[in-house]
Every structure is written in structure tokens, then in C-alpha cells.
Design an enzyme around this catalytic site. Structure first.
Site, PDB file in Angstrom:
ATOM      1  N   SER A 147      -5.691 -22.113  78.199  1.00 42.40           N
ATOM      2  CA  SER A 147      -6.189 -21.335  77.055  1.00 42.40           C
ATOM      3  C   SER A 147      -6.809 -20.054  77.585  1.00 42.40           C
ATOM      4  O   SER A 147      -7.243 -20.006  78.740  1.00 42.40           O
ATOM      5  CB  SER A 147      -7.272 -22.139  76.329  1.00 42.40           C
ATOM      6  OG  SER A 147      -8.068 -21.295  75.504  1.00 42.40           O
ATOM      7  N   TYR A 160     -14.625 -27.745  75.719  1.00 40.67           N
ATOM      8  CA  TYR A 160     -13.262 -27.208  75.789  1.00 40.67           C
ATOM      9  C   TYR A 160     -13.158 -26.128  76.875  1.00 40.67           C
ATOM     10  O   TYR A 160     -12.273 -26.170  77.734  1.00 40.67           O
ATOM     11  CB  TYR A 160     -12.914 -26.629  74.413  1.00 40.67           C
ATOM     12  CG  TYR A 160     -11.511 -26.110  74.253  1.00 40.67           C
ATOM     13  CD1 TYR A 160     -10.463 -26.977  73.979  1.00 40.67           C
ATOM     14  CD2 TYR A 160     -11.243 -24.741  74.344  1.00 40.67           C
ATOM     15  CE1 TYR A 160      -9.172 -26.491  73.800  1.00 40.67           C
ATOM     16  CE2 TYR A 160      -9.960 -24.254  74.158  1.00 40.67           C
ATOM     17  CZ  TYR A 160      -8.931 -25.129  73.888  1.00 40.67           C
ATOM     18  OH  TYR A 160      -7.661 -24.651  73.705  1.00 40.67           O
TER      19      TYR A 160
HETATM   20  C1  BGC Z   1      -7.829 -22.387  70.762  1.00 45.15           C
HETATM   21  C2  BGC Z   1      -7.735 -21.730  69.406  1.00 45.15           C
HETATM   22  C3  BGC Z   1      -8.440 -20.382  69.436  1.00 45.15           C
HETATM   23  C4  BGC Z   1      -7.942 -19.547  70.579  1.00 45.15           C
HETATM   24  C5  BGC Z   1      -8.642 -18.193  70.687  1.00 45.15           C
HETATM   25  C6  BGC Z   1      -7.356 -21.442  71.838  1.00 45.15           C
HETATM   26  O1  BGC Z   1      -7.500 -22.045  73.067  1.00 45.15           O
HETATM   27  O2  BGC Z   1      -7.036 -23.560  70.790  1.00 45.15           O
HETATM   28  O3  BGC Z   1      -8.325 -22.585  68.429  1.00 45.15           O
HETATM   29  O4  BGC Z   1      -8.206 -19.723  68.209  1.00 45.15           O
HETATM   30  O5  BGC Z   1      -8.117 -20.238  71.781  1.00 45.15           O
HETATM   31  O6  BGC Z   1     -10.027 -18.306  70.627  1.00 45.15           O
END
Ligand code: BGC
Length: 263
Positions: A147, A160
Site C-alpha cells: 500500500s 495497517y
Molecule cells: C487503502 C485504501 C486507501 C488508500 C489510500 C490503501 O492502502 O486500502 O482504503 O484509500 O490506501 O489512503
């Protein structure tokens, strides 16, 4: 487009929805043999449709239920791929979990859950794939879905962010260990992408506007745009790419607050 992907055996964890589903569709269109992993039986009807779609494109598909937080389930996933399709070429650790909670209110269980799914799950998947690639002397490919939050701090998502930052370091470390055997390990880091999971927040006009301000391209991404990168990374076209992260984020990681040029 990437003809060498035809007949390649690929496992996609978390392929019941979102980016995982888009990966599965893309590899199906490339005529690969796709192991469709899902956790919850609620995804079963959807996966049957996906299987059929992949077969219609000339690929093959095998749905396999399994929870990536369960070591035995991941071992089984790899075994099923080999038993059913004869080998494993590409492992995509994609299953993910996110849920916002202020850090001072987050329980250890909530913190741990993100680490278990996003980091430990990807570790077990990578380990099992590497074990097989080494045994068979195969130049396999591993791709993890990370991410933008592997480098951008994300308030209310400490579990996360920490898991994705860990996933970046894990990928780089494992790549350094196994690149010498021709095993290519890389991450794809998506930004704001429309999925079943994010659809709701992005359809709220205020949240959408706030999000667009963080994206130089001023658009929310589509899962297919992420899947295109997975095809590239898995193909021979990426044969010299080891231990890196490709951000698929419309420029989100590029300090968009400076766009005005006045600061
Ligand atoms: C998340 C999304 C989020 C994006 C940007 C991703 O890793 O899963 O929910 O919108 O990051 O913040």
C-alpha cells in the site's frame, strides 16, 4: 500482451473481491492457470462466476478456500496448486485487512489482526513459494500487495500502516536472499482504488474531494490499473526487477501538498 504468462500457474490470495479479483481476471485473460483463494464462503457464488469467466478466456481456475492467517491453509493452497496444475510459477500475496481505530483505543487483538493477515500471511505465502521454487530450481515470482501506507503514515490505521511498512521490509529482505536463484520478489503498492471495500467512502462527496486533493492525477484508481502492473511484474518483461515497489497511486506518494508551487 504478455504471452509468456500463458499456462503459468498463479495463486492469488484474497481473490474473492477487489484488487485480488482483478488480478485473477487479468491472469485469466492472459490464459494462465489461476488458484483462486478466498476465506469466506460468502464469496463462493462470485468465485464460480469468476472461474467461468477465466475459462471463457482460455485460462483455467481452481477455487480453494483458506485463511491466510492459518499456516496449514497456506501450505494446502500451494499443495493444491501443484496437485491440480502440476507446478507453481507465481505467488501473489494479496489478502488484506483494514479497519480504522484511534491508536489509543486500539486493542492488541485489533493491532495483531492486521499484522497476521497483511504481514504474517504474506510471509507464510512467500516462504512456501520460495521453498518450492528452490526445490524445483524454478525462477518463480512473488508479488505482494502492499500500500502507499508502506511509506505514508496513516492516522487511525496504525496496525495497517505498520503491517504494510513491515511488508515492504520483508519483501526487500527476502528478495535479497533469493534473487541469486532467479526468484523475483516485488511489491505493488496501490493508493486510493475503488473496490467493494472502498466504494462507500469514495461515494461520499466530502471524502472523495479530500482524497482527490491527495492525488496529483486527481482521479481515484481502478483495480484493473493495479492488475496490469501484476501482469508486467510476473512476466519476463520484468526479468531484471528484484526487490522493488511499484506505486500505483496517481502520484499520491509524491508530496501532492506541494502542487500549488507556493510553499
Ligand atoms: C487503502 C485504501 C486507501 C488508500 C489510500 C490503501 O492502502 O486500502 O482504503 O484509500 O490506501 O489512503
Amino acid at each position: 500482451m504478455y504471452q509468456d504468462l500463458e499456462n503459468k500457474v498463479v495463486i492469488v490470495t484474497g481473490s474473492g473481491s477487489g484488487i485480488g479479483k482483478a488480478y485473477a481476471e487479468a491472469f485469466g485473460k492472459a490464459k494462465a492457470k489461476v488458484v483462486l483463494n478466498y476465506r469466506s464462503s460468502k464469496h463462493e457464488p462470485e468465485l464460480e462466476k469468476l472461474k467461468k469467466e477465466i475459462e471463457d478466456h482460455g485460462g483455467q481456475a481452481l477455487p480453494v478456500q483458506g485463511d491466510v492467517t492459518n499456516e496449514e491453509d497456506i501450505i494446502n493452497l500451494v499443495e493444491q496448486a501443484i496437485k491440480h496444475f502440476g507446478t507453481l510459477d507465481i505467488m501473489i500475496n494479496n489478502a488484506g485487512f483494514e479497519n480504522p481505530v484511534a491508536s489509543h483505543e486500539m486493542s492488541v487483538e485489533e493491532f495483531q489482526k492486521a499484522l497476521d493477515v497483511n504481514l504474517t500471511g504474506a510471509f507464510i505465502g512467500s516462504r512456501e513459494a520460495v521453498k518450492y521454487f528452490l526445490k524445483e530450481d524454478k525462477k518463480g515470482v512473488i508479488i505482494n500487495t502492499a500500500s502507499v501506507h508502506d511509506i505514508i503514515p496513516w492516522p487511525y490505521y496504525v496496525n495497517y500502516s505498520a503491517s504494510k511498512a513491515g511488508l515492504k521490509s520483508m519483501m526487500e529482505t527476502m528478495s535479497m536472499e533469493y534473487a541469486q536463484y532467479g526468484i523475483r520478489i516485488n511489491n505493488i503498492s496501490p493508493g486510493a482504488v475503488v473496490t467493494e471495500h472502498t466504494k462507500e467512502k469514495f461515494s461520499d462527496p466530502e471524502t472523495r474531494e479530500e482524497t482527490l486533493k491527495m492525488i496529483p492525477a486527481r482521479e481515484i484508481g481502478e483495480t484493473e490499473q493495479v492488475a496490469n502492473v501484476a501482469l508486467f511484474l510476473a512476466s519476463d518483461a520484468a526479468s531484471y526487477i528484484h526487490g522493488t515497489t511499484i506505486y500505483v497511486d496517481g502520484g499520491m506518494t509524491n508530496y501532492p501538498a506541494f502542487m500549488g508551487g507556493k510553499g
